[in-house]
Every structure is written in structure tokens, then in C-alpha cells.
Design a protein around this motif. Structure first.
Motif, PDB file in Angstrom:
ATOM      1  N   LYS A 197      -0.952   4.377  -1.872  1.00 36.98           N
ATOM      2  CA  LYS A 197      -2.323   4.383  -1.373  1.00 36.98           C
ATOM      3  C   LYS A 197      -2.385   4.880   0.070  1.00 36.98           C
ATOM      4  N   ILE A 198      -1.340   4.587   0.835  1.00 36.67           N
ATOM      5  CA  ILE A 198      -1.232   5.072   2.219  1.00 36.67           C
ATOM      6  C   ILE A 198       0.191   5.576   2.429  1.00 36.67           C
ATOM      7  N   TYR A 199       0.395   6.349   3.490  1.00 35.37           N
ATOM      8  CA  TYR A 199       1.723   6.806   3.874  1.00 35.37           C
ATOM      9  C   TYR A 199       2.269   5.889   4.961  1.00 35.37           C
ATOM     10  N   SER A 200       3.570   5.840   5.055  1.00 33.01           N
ATOM     11  CA  SER A 200       4.172   5.016   6.109  1.00 33.01           C
ATOM     12  C   SER A 200       3.718   5.498   7.490  1.00 33.01           C
ATOM     13  N   SER A 201       3.469   6.805   7.608  1.00 38.62           N
ATOM     14  CA  SER A 201       3.009   7.360   8.892  1.00 38.62           C
ATOM     15  C   SER A 201       1.568   6.954   9.224  1.00 38.62           C
ATOM     16  N   ASP A 202       0.838   6.409   8.231  1.00 38.12           N
ATOM     17  CA  ASP A 202      -0.528   5.946   8.476  1.00 38.12           C
ATOM     18  C   ASP A 202      -0.561   4.596   9.192  1.00 38.12           C
ATOM     19  N   ILE A 203       0.550   3.883   9.143  1.00 36.83           N
ATOM     20  CA  ILE A 203       0.581   2.526   9.682  1.00 36.83           C
ATOM     21  C   ILE A 203       0.522   2.560  11.209  1.00 36.83           C
ATOM     22  N   SER A 204      -0.383   1.782  11.753  1.00 35.35           N
ATOM     23  CA  SER A 204      -0.580   1.704  13.193  1.00 35.35           C
ATOM     24  C   SER A 204      -0.991   0.285  13.555  1.00 35.35           C
ATOM     25  N   GLU A 205      -1.077   0.010  14.853  1.00 39.89           N
ATOM     26  CA  GLU A 205      -1.556  -1.303  15.289  1.00 39.89           C
ATOM     27  C   GLU A 205      -2.962  -1.553  14.755  1.00 39.89           C
ATOM     28  N   GLU A 206      -3.798  -0.546  14.823  1.00 41.96           N
ATOM     29  CA  GLU A 206      -5.181  -0.697  14.369  1.00 41.96           C
ATOM     30  C   GLU A 206      -5.256  -1.017  12.883  1.00 41.96           C
TER      31      GLU A 206
ATOM     32  N   GLY B 277       0.815  -1.215   0.000  1.00 42.04           N
ATOM     33  CA  GLY B 277       0.000   0.000   0.000  1.00 42.04           C
ATOM     34  C   GLY B 277       0.843   1.257   0.000  1.00 42.04           C
ATOM     35  N   VAL B 278       1.940   1.230   0.781  1.00 43.18           N
ATOM     36  CA  VAL B 278       2.854   2.379   0.821  1.00 43.18           C
ATOM     37  C   VAL B 278       3.572   2.526  -0.518  1.00 43.18           C
ATOM     38  N   ALA B 279       4.048   1.384  -1.064  1.00 44.63           N
ATOM     39  CA  ALA B 279       4.787   1.416  -2.327  1.00 44.63           C
ATOM     40  C   ALA B 279       3.920   1.944  -3.470  1.00 44.63           C
ATOM     41  N   GLU B 280       2.622   1.646  -3.422  1.00 47.04           N
ATOM     42  CA  GLU B 280       1.700   2.089  -4.484  1.00 47.04           C
ATOM     43  C   GLU B 280       1.104   3.472  -4.208  1.00 47.04           C
TER      44      GLU B 280
ATOM     45  N   GLU C  28      -6.994  23.424  13.362  1.00 54.44           N
ATOM     46  CA  GLU C  28      -7.580  23.138  12.045  1.00 54.44           C
ATOM     47  C   GLU C  28      -6.648  22.266  11.212  1.00 54.44           C
ATOM     48  N   HIS C  29      -5.332  22.526  11.309  1.00 54.42           N
ATOM     49  CA  HIS C  29      -4.357  21.693  10.591  1.00 54.42           C
ATOM     50  C   HIS C  29      -4.421  20.246  11.075  1.00 54.42           C
ATOM     51  N   ILE C  30      -4.502  20.076  12.375  1.00 50.80           N
ATOM     52  CA  ILE C  30      -4.518  18.729  12.951  1.00 50.80           C
ATOM     53  C   ILE C  30      -5.776  17.979  12.522  1.00 50.80           C
ATOM     54  N   ILE C  31      -6.923  18.688  12.561  1.00 54.92           N
ATOM     55  CA  ILE C  31      -8.189  18.060  12.162  1.00 54.92           C
ATOM     56  C   ILE C  31      -8.165  17.671  10.684  1.00 54.92           C
ATOM     57  N   ALA C  32      -7.650  18.564   9.850  1.00 60.11           N
ATOM     58  CA  ALA C  32      -7.570  18.293   8.407  1.00 60.11           C
ATOM     59  C   ALA C  32      -6.631  17.123   8.125  1.00 60.11           C
ATOM     60  N   HIS C  33      -5.504  17.090   8.856  1.00 65.24           N
ATOM     61  CA  HIS C  33      -4.537  15.991   8.679  1.00 65.24           C
ATOM     62  C   HIS C  33      -5.171  14.663   9.063  1.00 65.24           C
ATOM     63  N   ALA C  34      -5.853  14.629  10.209  1.00 71.20           N
ATOM     64  CA  ALA C  34      -6.489  13.396  10.673  1.00 71.20           C
ATOM     65  C   ALA C  34      -7.577  12.952   9.711  1.00 71.20           C
ATOM     66  N   SER C  35      -8.343  13.902   9.179  1.00 72.18           N
ATOM     67  CA  SER C  35      -9.412  13.579   8.242  1.00 72.18           C
ATOM     68  C   SER C  35      -8.856  12.980   6.956  1.00 72.18           C
ATOM     69  N   ALA C  36      -7.756  13.547   6.455  1.00 68.80           N
ATOM     70  CA  ALA C  36      -7.125  13.030   5.236  1.00 68.80           C
ATOM     71  C   ALA C  36      -6.584  11.624   5.473  1.00 68.80           C
ATOM     72  N   ARG C  37      -6.010  11.395   6.658  1.00 68.66           N
ATOM     73  CA  ARG C  37      -5.483  10.069   6.992  1.00 68.66           C
ATOM     74  C   ARG C  37      -6.607   9.039   7.022  1.00 68.66           C
ATOM     75  N   VAL C  38      -7.714   9.397   7.657  1.00 67.02           N
ATOM     76  CA  VAL C  38      -8.846   8.483   7.738  1.00 67.02           C
ATOM     77  C   VAL C  38      -9.373   8.139   6.341  1.00 67.02           C
ATOM     78  N   GLU C  39      -9.453   9.144   5.465  1.00 69.56           N
ATOM     79  CA  GLU C  39      -9.951   8.900   4.107  1.00 69.56           C
ATOM     80  C   GLU C  39      -9.008   7.973   3.338  1.00 69.56           C
ATOM     81  N   ARG C  40      -7.679   8.207   3.470  1.00 70.93           N
ATOM     82  CA  ARG C  40      -6.711   7.331   2.787  1.00 70.93           C
ATOM     83  C   ARG C  40      -6.872   5.888   3.253  1.00 70.93           C
ATOM     84  N   ILE C  41      -6.972   5.731   4.565  1.00 73.46           N
ATOM     85  CA  ILE C  41      -7.058   4.389   5.133  1.00 73.46           C
ATOM     86  C   ILE C  41      -8.350   3.698   4.705  1.00 73.46           C
ATOM     87  N   GLU C  42      -9.447   4.421   4.715  1.00 71.43           N
ATOM     88  CA  GLU C  42     -10.728   3.835   4.290  1.00 71.43           C
ATOM     89  C   GLU C  42     -10.676   3.384   2.837  1.00 71.43           C
TER      90      GLU C  42
END
Length: 325
Positions: free
Chosen positions: A177-186, A172-175, A288-302
Motif C-alpha cells: 500500500k505504501i513504499y518504505s521510502s514513503d515513511i516519514s515522521e509525519e 502497509g509496506v508488506a501489503e 516534472e519527474h519530481i512533481i510527479a513522484h511527490a504527487s504519487a507519494r501523496v496519493e499512496r499515503i492518502e
């Protein structure tokens, strides 16, 4: 033998059921069905007879679980390590699996009536094509059922499962689709074979062995572990009652530990979002930056997870269309 077993209860069993149901009952039971071969040797019968008896015991236990209110069961049916057994035994087990899955498909209307969803976890590519075809058909035929769940671990080990999940994340990272920073236990959990299932509340192993044998190692971190010396084909409803009672005695300690772990995990994710924003925006970072960042991360992961689910569905449909060996 049918997959959906109906049994009458004795007054003593009903009394024990009512008492246990007053307390917390596990939603998800995992079982290592150990002792089939020893049972066969004890009875001076062929090994496959022991495995057949083991399957019959599984169908009985599913009936007991329905009566107790346990709505999900994960059974360790065949490990990747089991391929190292004799060719005769492995072939016999594959024939038994083919027979039972064929019977399941004959009973799919009954499975739908009872709301039973069948899921198979493991590296299905290691199975013969006839077994892959039958398992895929069973999964697809019952995937919309949602009353109770039976997860069968075939060609499974936890190490293979975790390795497979890591490979999915790496791809997913190589393609992009997600960033390495998106990776978590969840996120890793959502890439495991067991995605869509909650972690087992209670894990039971029969036959006296006190080890997990590479079964649900990630998922059982906060499970109650119950070991019993009885061989699997000799397992009775009273052994299940004993396991559930043992779980109830430890319920509050385990529940508290699980909640603390989940809270800590959420804190780690939130701190990661803040750190990422500081790296990107420096001292000018705002809420606002933090909220936007978290929202973008959630969308990528979904989107990434939706793509994985589509790939799995396509894979199952492809397997279901395969010819037999």
C-alpha cells in the motif's frame, strides 16, 4: 455526576480569565491526573473514593477549559501499567469507567448540544468487553461533534502507541500500500492513536511527580511542561490559571522551536523526493519527474490512511455490537 458541568465564576475568577485571554491560550491541554490514591489515604477513605473524586475534578476542569477557550483536553485516565495494581482496585476502576461511560451515553444529546467529541486512545483490546462496548458507543455517538474534544487515554502507554504505529507502517509496506521510502515522521504521527489531534501545547502533571510516565512522549516534544505538587482531586481553577500563565511566559520560545522543527521536516521530505527521482531517472531527472513522484507519494499515503481510518471505524462498530461480559 454529569459530564457537562456549569459553574458560576467569582468576580476574581472572571477578572483572571479576562486577563489570561488577552495572551495566547493553549488550544490543547494534556493532563496527568496524579494523586487520587494519596488523596484517599489523606482523607482516610477507600482508594476508589479518590478515583471518583478525580473524575469529578476532570468534569470541573473541562468547564474551566471551556471558559478559557481551551478546546481540546487529553487526560491520562488509565495506563497499561495500572493493570499491575491490585485486582480490587483495577476492578473498581473498570466499574467506575463503565458507570461514567454509561452516564455519558445518557447525556449524548447534551454532548451534541455543546459540540463535545469523545475520543479514547490506547490498546482497547486490553479492556473488558463491556468497557470496549461503551467506549466504542461513546466515540461513535459523538464523532461528528467538532466544537471541543476530550481524549481519554485508557490502557495507554506511549511505547505501545509508537509500537502500534510502526506495525501499521510495516504492514502497509508488506501489503504494497505504501513504499518504505514513503515513511516519514509525519506519516508515523498519522498512525498514532492521537491522529486527528494537534500536539498538546501545555502538559500538566499534579501530585509533585516530575516525569511523564510514558504519556504522549512523541507528541509533547514541543509542549510546555508544568508540574504542581497539588493532588489531582484538590486541583483548582487557580492552579489551571497558574499553568496557563506559565505557558504564556514560554509561548514564543516554544512556538519558534516548533516552527523550526516543521520547516526542517519539510526539507527532509523534499530532499527524499529528489533523491528518489535521481535513483530512478539518473541525471535525466527533471522538475516534472519530481512533481510527479511527490504527487504519487501523496496519493499512496492518502489511500493508506483512508484505509486505516476505515479499519478503525469498522473496529469501533464491531466493538459497539459486542455483548457484555
Amino acid at each position: 455526576m454529569t459530564w457537562i458541568v456549569e459553574q458560576d465564576r467569582t468576580w476574581a475568577e472572571w477578572a483572571a480569565l479576562r486577563i489570561l485571554r488577552v495572551g495566547p491560550v493553549p488550544n490543547h491541554l494534556a493532563i496527568i491526573m496524579d494523586g487520587n490514591r494519596r488523596f484517599a489515604r489523606k482523607e482516610h477513605k477507600d482508594t476508589l473514593v479518590g478515583h471518583t473524586q478525580g473524575f469529578h475534578k476532570l468534569t470541573e476542569m473541562l468547564c474551566w477549559c471551556r471558559d478559557l477557550g481551551i478546546n481540546e483536553v487529553t487526560a491520562y485516565a488509565f495506563s497499561i501499567e495500572n493493570f499491575k495494581r491490585s485486582k480490587k482496585e483495577v476492578d473498581g476502576l473498570m466499574d467506575l469507567a463503565a458507570e461514567k461511560f454509561a452516564k455519558l451515553l445518557e447525556e449524548k444529546e447534551k454532548m451534541t448540544k455543546h459540540g463535545v467529541c469523545i475520543r479514547v486512545i490506547g490498546d482497547l483490546n486490553l479492556l473488558p468487553s463491556r468497557i470496549r462496548k461503551l467506549t466504542a458507543e461513546a466515540i461513535l455517538a459523538t464523532r461528528h461533534n467538532s466544537k471541543c474534544f476530550l481524549n481519554l487515554a485508557l490502557a495507554y502507554t506511549s511505547r505501545e502507541e509508537i509500537s502500534s504505529a510502526v506495525n501499521e507502517l510495516s504492514r502497509g509496506v508488506a501489503e504494497g500500500k505504501i513504499y518504505s521510502s514513503d515513511i516519514s515522521e509525519e506519516l508515523l504521527e498519522k498512525c498514532l492513536h492521537t491522529r486527528g489531534s494537534r500536539d498538546p501545547d501545555l502538559l500538566v502533571r499534579t501530585s509533585g511527580e516530575v516525569r511523564l510516565s510514558d504519556f504522549l512522549l512523541w507528541q509533547s516534544g514541543f509542549s510546555c511542561l508544568f508540574f504542581t505538587k497539588v493532588l489531582w482531586p484538590e486541583f483548582t481553577i487557580w492552579h489551571l490559571f497558574a499553568a496557563v500563565f506559565y505557558y504564556q511566559r514560554h509561548y514564543h520560545t516554544l512556538s519558534e522551536a516548533r516552527q523550526q522543527s516543521l520547516a526542517l521536516r519539510q526539507c527532509v521530505v523534499e530532499e527524499s523526493d529528489i533523491e528518489s527521482c535521481h535513483i530512478k531517472f539518473g541525471d535525466k531527472v527533471s522538475q516534472e519527474h519530481i512533481i510527479a513522484h511527490a504527487s504519487a507519494r501523496v496519493e499512496r499515503i492518502e489511500n493508506f490512511l483512508a484505509d486505516l481510518n476505515n479499519q478503525r471505524l469498522n473496529y469501533l462498530q464491531q466493538m459497539a455490537s459486542e455483548g457484555n461480559d
